[in-house]
Design a protein around this motif. Structure first.
Motif, short mmCIF file in Angstrom:
data_model
loop_
_atom_site.label_atom_id
_atom_site.label_comp_id
_atom_site.label_asym_id
_atom_site.label_seq_id
_atom_site.Cartn_x
_atom_site.Cartn_y
_atom_site.Cartn_z
N MET A 106 7.46 54.53 44.75
CA MET A 106 8.26 54.67 43.54
C MET A 106 9.41 55.65 43.77
N ILE A 107 10.54 55.38 43.10
CA ILE A 107 11.67 56.31 43.04
C ILE A 107 11.92 56.59 41.56
N LEU A 108 11.94 57.88 41.19
CA LEU A 108 12.12 58.31 39.81
C LEU A 108 13.42 59.10 39.68
N VAL A 109 14.32 58.63 38.81
CA VAL A 109 15.61 59.31 38.65
C VAL A 109 15.99 59.36 37.17
N GLU A 110 16.90 60.28 36.87
CA GLU A 110 17.65 60.27 35.62
C GLU A 110 19.09 59.94 35.99
N LEU A 111 19.73 59.06 35.25
CA LEU A 111 21.10 58.71 35.60
C LEU A 111 22.00 59.93 35.48
N VAL A 112 21.88 60.67 34.39
CA VAL A 112 22.59 61.93 34.21
C VAL A 112 21.54 63.03 34.18
N SER A 113 21.69 64.00 35.07
CA SER A 113 20.62 64.97 35.27
C SER A 113 20.64 66.08 34.24
N ASN A 114 19.48 66.72 34.12
CA ASN A 114 19.27 67.83 33.21
C ASN A 114 19.08 69.11 34.04
N GLY A 120 -2.65 58.33 48.34
CA GLY A 120 -1.97 57.82 49.51
C GLY A 120 -0.57 57.29 49.26
N ASP A 121 -0.21 57.10 47.99
CA ASP A 121 1.15 56.66 47.65
C ASP A 121 2.11 57.84 47.72
N HIS A 122 3.38 57.53 47.87
CA HIS A 122 4.44 58.54 47.88
C HIS A 122 5.47 58.19 46.82
N VAL A 123 5.89 59.20 46.05
CA VAL A 123 6.94 59.01 45.06
C VAL A 123 8.10 59.94 45.40
N LEU A 124 9.29 59.40 45.38
CA LEU A 124 10.52 60.16 45.62
C LEU A 124 11.21 60.40 44.29
N GLY A 125 11.43 61.66 43.95
CA GLY A 125 12.08 62.00 42.70
C GLY A 125 13.43 62.64 42.92
N ALA A 126 14.30 62.51 41.93
CA ALA A 126 15.56 63.24 41.96
C ALA A 126 15.26 64.72 41.81
N ASP A 127 16.04 65.56 42.48
CA ASP A 127 15.73 66.99 42.47
C ASP A 127 16.21 67.70 41.21
N GLN A 128 16.82 66.97 40.27
CA GLN A 128 17.23 67.60 39.02
C GLN A 128 16.61 66.88 37.82
N LEU A 129 15.36 66.50 37.96
CA LEU A 129 14.63 65.94 36.84
C LEU A 129 14.35 67.03 35.81
N TYR A 130 13.91 66.60 34.63
CA TYR A 130 13.46 67.53 33.60
C TYR A 130 12.42 68.48 34.19
N GLY A 131 12.42 69.74 33.75
CA GLY A 131 11.59 70.76 34.35
C GLY A 131 10.12 70.42 34.44
N ARG A 132 9.54 69.88 33.37
CA ARG A 132 8.12 69.52 33.40
C ARG A 132 7.85 68.32 34.30
N SER A 133 8.82 67.43 34.43
CA SER A 133 8.67 66.32 35.38
C SER A 133 8.61 66.87 36.80
N LEU A 134 9.46 67.87 37.08
CA LEU A 134 9.44 68.50 38.41
C LEU A 134 8.09 69.16 38.67
N ARG A 135 7.55 69.83 37.66
CA ARG A 135 6.25 70.48 37.84
C ARG A 135 5.16 69.45 38.10
N LEU A 136 5.17 68.36 37.35
CA LEU A 136 4.18 67.30 37.55
C LEU A 136 4.26 66.77 38.98
N MET A 137 5.49 66.60 39.46
CA MET A 137 5.68 66.10 40.82
C MET A 137 5.19 67.12 41.85
N ALA A 138 5.53 68.39 41.65
CA ALA A 138 5.28 69.40 42.67
C ALA A 138 3.83 69.89 42.68
N GLU A 139 3.20 69.99 41.50
CA GLU A 139 1.90 70.65 41.42
C GLU A 139 0.73 69.75 41.04
N ASP A 140 0.96 68.77 40.20
CA ASP A 140 -0.16 67.99 39.68
C ASP A 140 -0.46 66.74 40.50
#
Length: 410
Positions: A165-173, A116-136
């Motif tokens: 939660m908000i998850l970001v990288e200061l400088v994106s990958n 029921g929680d929602h996490v907002l991530g930066a759209d240029q996170l590390y690739g595996r972080s994006l996968r974890l967010m999108a699929e897992d």
């Protein structure tokens, strides 16, 4: 039951047998040598288990009345020594070392979020972080969204009533865009969300997120902190002990245990971190300018250059610490990319960063290969796009090697 040595007779007790008659054994009976002096180098302690004096003594450890170790999945000396050193860099205490950078990301997201929680991530996170967010995470009932961290309005528009939660990288990958950190920090405070920062790219040498209001900071220690491509480790620290304990409990339960040997190696690498970072950063600024003058290069991305889209923001947040990462794009797409890497074999073409030597990465065929071509294009990643983790080699040598690649790419 009486313990009888070989040749003993029934009725003899152990005290009746001369001690010299007891068989010798090599198994677990020799105490660690005591010394009036101490080792200068940190000892490597690979033991998985630790013996206690009694059940009461073990209870005292688990209840927090005595310090010590029980089972390596729950902690060991080499992990604690390394954590304390990274804590000093980040200006915090109680950091946890885990088995990889993604172990740190996973422990934070799964330890602090629930159904029921929602996490907002930066759209240029590390690739595996994006996968974890999108699929897992969605499989476990956690809602996720992605937004452009350079656009405060886009981040705010993606907030939901249940954003935890908000998850970001200061400088994106890998495109090296710089997040609008002050606006994101204010947004997190406004909605009561935890602000989590992956500080792998920037490192505490460039930016200390806790000094700017972050709640949780994590690293892939594998990269710049360890710095020699010979360990796989992660690190996470939380400002609040309650958050720290939740992350730790999840990590122990899931067995995200770091290797003592990797921790030992990473600590040794950390001793030269500041020297390595400064030299690599100096090289990166010069290499970026050099690449910008090459005919085969379409564009160069380096936050320290005035033509970087976020240069003003980078200067305000980072001062002059623009880091060791440079990205560039060749005109000729995949054909030029293949020619470039083949022309400079002494620059390691590898999907990693943070080594003491320079490495070259092609996101379309490595970190972001799981995205569609359209998805990569939306992030600015073409078939001719490269990310460079600049090392400590002589800058003239690097210019020479990259010049060969650029000539071949024409």
């Amino acid at each position: 039951m009486h313990l009888l040595p070989k040749g003993g007779t029934i009725g003899q007790t152990l005290t009746e047998v001369h001690m010299s008659d007891i068989p010798k054994t090599l198994v677990r009976r020799t105490p660690w040598p005591q010394s009036a002096s101490r080792p200068v180098g940190t000892p490597l302690q690979p033991s998985v288990v630790y013996a206690s004096d009694s059940p009461d003594a073990l209870d005292a450890q688990y209840d927090g009345h005595a310090s010590g170790y029980t089972y390596a999945r729950e902690g060991h000396p080499n992990a604690d020594v390394l954590a304390q050193k990274i804590d000093m860099l980040e200006g915090v205490s109680g950091g946890i070392v885990l088995g990889s950078g993604m172990a740190a990301v996973s422990a934070v997201l799964m330890g602090l979020l629930g159904t029921g929680d929602h996490v907002l991530g930066a759209d240029q996170l590390y690739g595996r972080s994006l996968r974890l967010m999108a699929e897992d995470l969605p499989r476990f009932g956690v809602e996720t969204s992605l937004a452009d961290p350079t656009d405060a309005a886009a981040m705010r528009a993606a907030i939901q009533p249940n954003t935890r939660m908000i998850l970001v990288e200061l400088v994106s990958n890998p495109t090296l865009r710089v997040a609008d950190f002050e606006a994101i920090r204010a947004l997190a405070a406004d909605v009561g969300a935890l602000l989590v920062v992956d500080n792998t790219f920037t490192t505490p040498r460039g930016f200390r997120p806790f000094d700017h209001g972050a709640d949780v900071v994590l690293h892939s220690v594998t990269k710049l902190l360890a710095g020699h491509s010979d360990v796989t480790l992660g690190y996470v620290a939380a400002r609040d002990k309650t958050l720290r304990d939740k992350i730790y409990t999840l990590a122990v339960t899931m067995g995200l245990t770091p290797s003592p040997f990797d921790c030992w190696l990473a600590e040794r690498g950390l001793y030269s971190f500041e020297l390595r970072y400064d030299r690599a950063e100096e090289n990166a600024a010069q290499l970026a300018d050099f690449l910008a003058g090459q005919e085969a290069v379409k564009r160069v991305l380096y936050p320290g250059r005035a033509d970087h889209p976020d240069h003003t923001r980078a200067a305000a947040l980072l001062g002059a610490r623009f880091g060791n990462m440079v990205s560039f794009e060749l005109h000729g797409g995949r054909t030029a990319a293949n020619a470039f890497t083949q022309a400079c074999p002494d620059v390691a073409f590898a999907p990693t960063l943070g080594d003491i030597g320079t490495t070259l990465s092609h996101p379309a065929s490595s970190s972001h290969r799981a995205l569609t071509a359209e998805g990569r294009a939306a992030l600015g990643i073409s078939e001719g796009f490269f990310r460079v983790s600049v090392g400590v080699e002589p800058i003239e040598l690097l210019k020479q090697e990259f010049a060969k690649g650029c000539i071949a790419a024409l």
